[in-house]
Write a protein that holds these residues in place. Structure first.
Motif, PDB file in Angstrom:
ATOM      1  N   GLU A   1     -11.196   1.928  -6.614  1.00 15.92           N
ATOM      2  CA  GLU A   1     -11.916   2.700  -5.601  1.00 15.92           C
ATOM      3  C   GLU A   1     -11.511   2.265  -4.189  1.00 15.92           C
ATOM      4  N   ILE A   2     -11.408   0.935  -4.022  1.00 18.14           N
ATOM      5  CA  ILE A   2     -11.022   0.397  -2.712  1.00 18.14           C
ATOM      6  C   ILE A   2      -9.609   0.840  -2.353  1.00 18.14           C
ATOM      7  N   PHE A   3      -8.725   0.735  -3.329  1.00 14.81           N
ATOM      8  CA  PHE A   3      -7.344   1.155  -3.076  1.00 14.81           C
ATOM      9  C   PHE A   3      -7.300   2.643  -2.710  1.00 14.81           C
ATOM     10  N   ARG A   4      -8.010   3.444  -3.462  1.00 15.44           N
ATOM     11  CA  ARG A   4      -8.006   4.893  -3.190  1.00 15.44           C
ATOM     12  C   ARG A   4      -8.601   5.191  -1.814  1.00 15.44           C
ATOM     13  N   ALA A   5      -9.642   4.427  -1.460  1.00 12.09           N
ATOM     14  CA  ALA A   5     -10.277   4.649  -0.164  1.00 12.09           C
ATOM     15  C   ALA A   5      -9.286   4.376   0.969  1.00 12.09           C
ATOM     16  N   LEU A   6      -8.550   3.264   0.843  1.00 13.99           N
ATOM     17  CA  LEU A   6      -7.545   2.950   1.864  1.00 13.99           C
ATOM     18  C   LEU A   6      -6.503   4.063   1.931  1.00 13.99           C
ATOM     19  N   GLN A   7      -6.129   4.508   0.737  1.00 14.92           N
ATOM     20  CA  GLN A   7      -5.138   5.573   0.639  1.00 14.92           C
ATOM     21  C   GLN A   7      -5.640   6.867   1.306  1.00 14.92           C
ATOM     22  N   LEU A   8      -6.894   7.210   1.023  1.00 14.93           N
ATOM     23  CA  LEU A   8      -7.480   8.425   1.608  1.00 14.93           C
ATOM     24  C   LEU A   8      -7.465   8.328   3.129  1.00 14.93           C
ATOM     25  N   GLU A   9      -7.792   7.156   3.652  1.00 22.78           N
ATOM     26  CA  GLU A   9      -7.819   6.995   5.109  1.00 22.78           C
ATOM     27  C   GLU A   9      -6.417   7.137   5.701  1.00 22.78           C
ATOM     28  N   MET A  10      -5.398   6.757   4.893  1.00 23.67           N
ATOM     29  CA  MET A  10      -4.028   6.927   5.360  1.00 23.67           C
ATOM     30  C   MET A  10      -3.655   8.404   5.457  1.00 23.67           C
ATOM     31  N   HIS A  11      -4.182   9.171   4.523  1.00 22.11           N
ATOM     32  CA  HIS A  11      -3.750  10.573   4.420  1.00 22.11           C
ATOM     33  C   HIS A  11      -4.583  11.537   5.249  1.00 22.11           C
ATOM     34  N   TYR A  12      -5.848  11.195   5.455  1.00 23.91           N
ATOM     35  CA  TYR A  12      -6.726  12.165   6.111  1.00 23.91           C
ATOM     36  C   TYR A  12      -7.415  11.572   7.328  1.00 23.91           C
ATOM     37  N   SER A  13      -7.737  12.437   8.268  1.00 19.74           N
ATOM     38  CA  SER A  13      -8.508  12.001   9.433  1.00 19.74           C
ATOM     39  C   SER A  13      -9.964  11.829   9.010  1.00 19.74           C
ATOM     40  N   LYS A  14     -10.762  11.206   9.859  1.00 23.30           N
ATOM     41  CA  LYS A  14     -12.180  11.007   9.542  1.00 23.30           C
ATOM     42  C   LYS A  14     -12.897  12.350   9.362  1.00 23.30           C
ATOM     43  N   ASN A  15     -12.564  13.305  10.230  1.00 21.99           N
ATOM     44  CA  ASN A  15     -13.217  14.615  10.119  1.00 21.99           C
ATOM     45  C   ASN A  15     -12.858  15.309   8.810  1.00 21.99           C
ATOM     46  N   GLU A  16     -11.588  15.200   8.435  1.00 18.91           N
ATOM     47  CA  GLU A  16     -11.166  15.815   7.163  1.00 18.91           C
ATOM     48  C   GLU A  16     -11.891  15.156   5.995  1.00 18.91           C
TER      49      GLU A  16
ATOM     50  N   LEU B   1       0.839  -1.200   0.000  1.00 18.27           N
ATOM     51  CA  LEU B   1       0.000   0.000   0.000  1.00 18.27           C
ATOM     52  C   LEU B   1       0.872   1.247   0.000  1.00 18.27           C
ATOM     53  N   LEU B   2       1.879   1.225   0.890  1.00 14.93           N
ATOM     54  CA  LEU B   2       2.777   2.375   0.973  1.00 14.93           C
ATOM     55  C   LEU B   2       3.547   2.545  -0.329  1.00 14.93           C
ATOM     56  N   LEU B   3       4.011   1.386  -0.858  1.00 20.85           N
ATOM     57  CA  LEU B   3       4.783   1.430  -2.093  1.00 20.85           C
ATOM     58  C   LEU B   3       3.940   2.040  -3.222  1.00 20.85           C
TER      59      LEU B   3
ATOM     60  N   VAL C   1       4.855   5.518  -4.646  1.00 19.70           N
ATOM     61  CA  VAL C   1       5.596   5.427  -5.893  1.00 19.70           C
ATOM     62  C   VAL C   1       4.687   5.321  -7.118  1.00 19.70           C
ATOM     63  N   PHE C   2       3.786   4.322  -7.099  1.00 21.49           N
ATOM     64  CA  PHE C   2       3.066   4.046  -8.348  1.00 21.49           C
ATOM     65  C   PHE C   2       1.796   4.878  -8.532  1.00 21.49           C
ATOM     66  N   PHE C   3       0.989   4.959  -7.468  1.00 26.34           N
ATOM     67  CA  PHE C   3      -0.278   5.694  -7.601  1.00 26.34           C
ATOM     68  C   PHE C   3      -0.444   6.719  -6.493  1.00 26.34           C
ATOM     69  N   PRO C   4       0.375   7.761  -6.491  1.00 28.51           N
ATOM     70  CA  PRO C   4       0.203   8.759  -5.423  1.00 28.51           C
ATOM     71  C   PRO C   4      -1.211   9.359  -5.477  1.00 28.51           C
ATOM     72  N   LEU C   5      -1.684   9.738  -4.312  1.00 29.90           N
ATOM     73  CA  LEU C   5      -3.056  10.270  -4.219  1.00 29.90           C
ATOM     74  C   LEU C   5      -3.165  11.606  -4.944  1.00 29.90           C
ATOM     75  N   PRO C   6      -4.093  11.736  -5.897  1.00 27.43           N
ATOM     76  CA  PRO C   6      -4.227  13.044  -6.582  1.00 27.43           C
ATOM     77  C   PRO C   6      -5.005  14.030  -5.711  1.00 27.43           C
ATOM     78  N   SER C   7      -4.365  14.501  -4.628  1.00 23.06           N
ATOM     79  CA  SER C   7      -5.077  15.346  -3.644  1.00 23.06           C
ATOM     80  C   SER C   7      -5.656  16.607  -4.250  1.00 23.06           C
ATOM     81  N   GLU C   8      -4.998  17.085  -5.339  1.00 22.07           N
ATOM     82  CA  GLU C   8      -5.473  18.351  -5.908  1.00 22.07           C
ATOM     83  C   GLU C   8      -6.910  18.220  -6.424  1.00 22.07           C
ATOM     84  N   ARG C   9      -7.354  16.973  -6.664  1.00 20.83           N
ATOM     85  CA  ARG C   9      -8.719  16.816  -7.167  1.00 20.83           C
ATOM     86  C   ARG C   9      -9.761  16.816  -6.046  1.00 20.83           C
ATOM     87  N   LEU C  10      -9.274  16.953  -4.822  1.00 21.88           N
ATOM     88  CA  LEU C  10     -10.227  16.936  -3.710  1.00 21.88           C
ATOM     89  C   LEU C  10     -10.842  18.303  -3.450  1.00 21.88           C
ATOM     90  N   SER C  11     -10.184  19.352  -3.961  1.00 24.27           N
ATOM     91  CA  SER C  11     -10.827  20.670  -3.838  1.00 24.27           C
ATOM     92  C   SER C  11     -10.952  21.222  -5.246  1.00 24.27           C
TER      93      SER C  11
END
Ligand SMILES: [Zn+2]
Ligand SMILES: [Zn+2]
Length: 808
Positions: free
Chosen positions: A174-189, A56-58, A62-72
């Motif tokens: 979607e599942i992978f991204r969801a896990l990734q999102l949970e790694m990067h953001y708190s539940k409130n965020e 997941l970390l890898l 490395v391979f699929f960094p979270l496209p955070s810019e698309r969140l706002s």
């Protein structure tokens, strides 16, 4: 273990029957083998978790960094007034309505409702809920179509962030991204991200815009029913939109409300109350207050503003008042071929813009109604004059009772004229300002120095002076330049602020620039006192809003050719400025400041002062009162016949005594003036007479304003025997040719005179206008203008020589 169980068997329970022992033994063996399996399973599970986390970390790094810019996403803009009421809003560049909100400004009930309907285990799962995924899969298989996604809120965010086709592959991403999102953001965020991305039908995205467009509220103010509606829309936005499908929306809402009641989130009364609430069947209109102001703000915004919320200084009630008055006054002006007008209202304490009307009708295409007249550069006419007087007071050059020349004069060929084309000879400062005389204002400005006046205007925030000071020249004080109504109003508000300049503030909390002293309090007070003496225009009955009219210091302006009419008024609290004219630049005989702009300015002023205490400026301590000669406005000498009271700035105003009144000795019989040298020739008598400076004396006596001083005794042998000054250059009847090939500044004509007297000064009159005054040996240059000219040179004693010359 075996040993221990053997010991048990033989020692303690040795007398139990064999069968029972065998049973117990089997049971223990089973436990033992299960523990082995469990241990192995835990080992495998741990390895899987570690490997999973590693991969997941890898993948994450490395391979699929979270496209955070698309969140706002790019926000639309919501512009609020100072009372937090929405003035206007503008869709984002991709034409969406998005109003970013923080989680703590969303109704907690809405947050609970959404979690309850969309993702009950939100707080506990790691982004994916295996149970709901599996049940959804089972349901879908049973129905042979996709009826449920089994998606968590986090997975929904993943899908909104990166829309993917609804198949197994898409689901895995979607599942992978969801896990990734949970790694990067708190539940409130994650909740905050969800509420700002989720679609609410049409071009509405996010709960901020949805709460406004469906209910006209902020997401914090929602009722229980409204929260249930908003919680219900996103699962099928266009299906559950209240404005398109109110019935579907209602049944969805009711289902959600009943579920909330079953889960003990709302009680019975709340439920029955909420069920009775109406469904809003119309989307709220986009508000359209202060359209010009808001457009101007939008065009100046930097595109990186994320919040989308703009807090302006506009006061909604005053804005609405000004828009209403502008519309009704515009109908009066229409009959006079005046189609546009603008209003600016400023709070003098804070320099905040309270109201701005750019034109009477934003949608009037025929008359370019979308132009913001408050920011349009136009010629100000006389509206700049008070500042020349303020500078004159500030520098001690003048007081309200002092006098200014009002005779024909020429400044390098420029000859100012008064509005009525008449000259008055002299005028007091008060009179000149009240009557808005041009010639005294130009003379005063020449005395101040055009450069200083120009630099003063720049320091006072007039931002449209794009030429050099010498390109404007003295006509600048008469409005031969362009200013905007907003700049002009803000300059006047400095008078209302006792001389302190502050830039006009249009956005709340923007205090970048430090205020500074533009004028002294004393100078402002003197100008204000004169401007408040002006006779108000007689307003039509409909424009009189209160019998108790507030005191207002005010000034009007009318531009050359009657293209612009201005009126600016101020008191300690407010500055109100009005411009009337045509954006097309067309003039109208009715375009006169006092007639076309002042009535509206007073109508606004009278209205905004309602409910305000009428306070006026306190007289500054640095201002003194003194008696001055009624004629010269200077402290009286022993011969001055009349005195009047005048205000002056202590320690600043010049203290020269009256030099007009003096005693002269005349011959009782002939009336000739006598001096020491000829006293014996007559019968001396002392008279008090007005001895005006030579530059004025000629005009004043010609126009019978004063009586001429008596002539000197012809038999005198004293200094008066010398004749009048002689003009050395140019020669009488000289002809000059202007060469087109040479710059005109190299073709100037020299004026030079000689005089036998120890004169202080000589005066040059070109074509009957005062052209220059100079010392005896000073050389004056004249930039020639084609035509025949007369040049007169006058000395201190009023004796003159005249020649003629021509320029071809
Ligand atoms: Zn006097
Ligand atoms: Zn004499």
């Amino acid at each position: 273990m075996h040993v221990q169980s053997g010991y048990l068997r033989r020692g303690i329970i040795g007398n139990l029957n064999r069968e029972r022992i065998q049973q117990v033994n089997r049971f223990f063996n089973l436990i033992l083998s299960m523990r082995k399996i469990l241990r192995r399973f835990i080992r495998i599970f741990l390895i899987a978790v570690v490997a999973g986390t590693f991969f997941l970390l890898l993948f994450d790094l490395v391979f699929f960094p979270l496209p955070s810019e698309r969140l706002s996403r790019q926000s639309s803009y919501f512009i609020y007034g100072r009372d937090s009421r929405l003035l206007n809003c503008f869709a984002s560049q991709d034409q969406y309505w998005r109003l970013p909100v923080k989680l703590d400004s969303i109704s907690p009930l809405l947050v609970r409702t959404v979690i309850n309907t969309e993702d009950r285990w939100f707080w506990y799962h790691p982004g994916v809920n295996p149970v709901s995924l599996l049940t959804a899969m089972a349901d879908n298989l049973k129905n042979r179509s996709i009826v449920r996604g089994g998606s968590t809120i986090t997975m929904q965010i993943a899908r909104m962030m990166e829309p993917k086709p609804r198949n197994i592959g898409g689901k895995l991403v979607e599942i992978f991204r969801a896990l990734q999102l949970e790694m990067h953001y708190s539940k409130n965020e994650l909740l905050e991200i969800y509420f700002n991305l989720v679609p609410y039908g049409g071009n509405i995205e996010g709960v901020g815009a949805a709460a406004y467009f469906y209910f006209g509220k902020t997401p914090y103010e929602l009722t229980c029913s409204e929260a249930a509606i908003l919680a219900g829309i996103p699962s099928s936005p266009n299906n559950f939109r209240p404005d398109l499908n109110p019935e579907k929306c209602r049944s969805r809402r009711d289902r959600i409300l009943r579920q909330l009641h079953r889960q003990d989130i709302i009680d019975k009364e709340t439920l029955s109350g909420a069920l009775k609430e109406e469904i809003p069947v119309e989307r709220k209109e986009r508000p359209d207050h202060a359209p010009h102001f808001c457009q101007s703000i939008m065009s100046e915004l930097s595109s990186n503003l994320w919040t989308g919320v703009i807090r302006s200084t506009i006061r909604m009630d005053l804005q609405a008042l000004c828009e209403r008055l502008a519309r009704s006054y515009a109908s009066v002006l229409k009959d006079k071929d005046i189609n546009n007008l603008s209003i600016v209202v400023i709070d003098n304490h804070s320099s905040e813009l309270l109201a701005m009307v750019g034109s009477p009708d934003f949608n009037d295409r025929k008359h370019q109604g979308q132009i913001n007249g408050a920011f349009a550069p136009r010629s100000p006419g006389s509206a700049l004059k008070p500042f020349a007087y303020a500078l004159g007071f500030e520098r001690g050059l003048i007081t309200p009772a002092s006098i200014l020349d009002d005779i024909p004069v020429s400044y390098s060929g420029y000859s100012p004229e008064n509005y009525d084309e008449e000259y008055n000879g002299i005028a007091t400062v008060s009179e000149a300002l009240i009557r808005s005389l041009n010639v005294p204002a130009v003379n005063l400005t020449a005395n101040l120095g055009i450069r200083d006046f120009y630099e003063f205007l720049q320091a006072g925030g007039i931002s449209t002076l794009d030429r050099k000071y010498y390109q404007y020249g003295l006509p600048l004080v008469l409005g031969a330049c362009e200013v905007t109504l907003a700049d002009l109003a803000n300059l006047y508000s400095a008078l209302g602020r006792k001389g302190i300049y502050k830039p006009l503030k249009m956005l709340a909390g923007s205090d970048d620039n430090k205020p500074y002293d533009l004028l002294s309090e004393e100078a402002c007070y003197l100008v204000t006192e004169i401007l408040s003496e002006l006779q108000r225009p007689s307003l039509q009955a409909s424009w009189e809003f209160t019998r108790d009219l507030p005191t207002v210091a005010w000034k009007t302006g009318t531009s050359y050719g009657r293209r612009d009419a201005w009126a600016i008024g101020y008191n300690p609290q407010f500055t109100v400025a009005v411009w009337a004219g045509n954006f097309s630049g067309e003039g109208s005989p009715w375009l006169v400041g006092a007639e076309s702009a002042a009535p509206l300015m007073f109508a606004v002023f009278n209205q905004i002062m309602q409910g305000h205490e009428h306070v006026w400026f306190e007289r500054p301590a640095g201002l003194g009162t003194r008696l001055v000669c009624a004629c010269s406005g200077l402290p009286p000498n022993e011969y001055c016949p009349d005195v009047v009271s005048d205000k002056y700035i202590i320690g600043i105003t010049n203290n020269n005594k009256c030099d007009i009144h003096r005693a002269i000795v005349v011959d009782k019989e002939t009336g000739y003036e006598l001096c020491r040298a000829c006293e014996h020739l007559g019968n001396p008598d002392t008279l008090v007479m007005e001895d005006w400076p030579v530059r004025l004396a000629g005009w004043l006596s010609d126009h019978s304003v004063i009586t001429k001083l008596p002539e000197h005794h012809p038999g005198c042998s004293g200094i008066f025997v010398h004749g009048p000054p002689q003009i050395i250059s140019p020669e009488h009847r000289a002809h000059f040719e202007i060469s087109k090939s040479m710059p005109s500044e190299y073709q100037q004509i020299l004026f030079e005179a000689s005089s036998g007297l120890r004169n202080r000064k000589i005066y040059w009159f070109l074509d009957d206008r005062l052209f220059a005054s100079s010392g005896i040996n000073e050389r004056i240059f004249y930039e020639p203008v084609k035509g025949d000219h007369t040049l007169m040179c006058v000395d201190d004693l009023g004796r003159s020589t005249t020649i003629r010359f021509s320029v071809r």
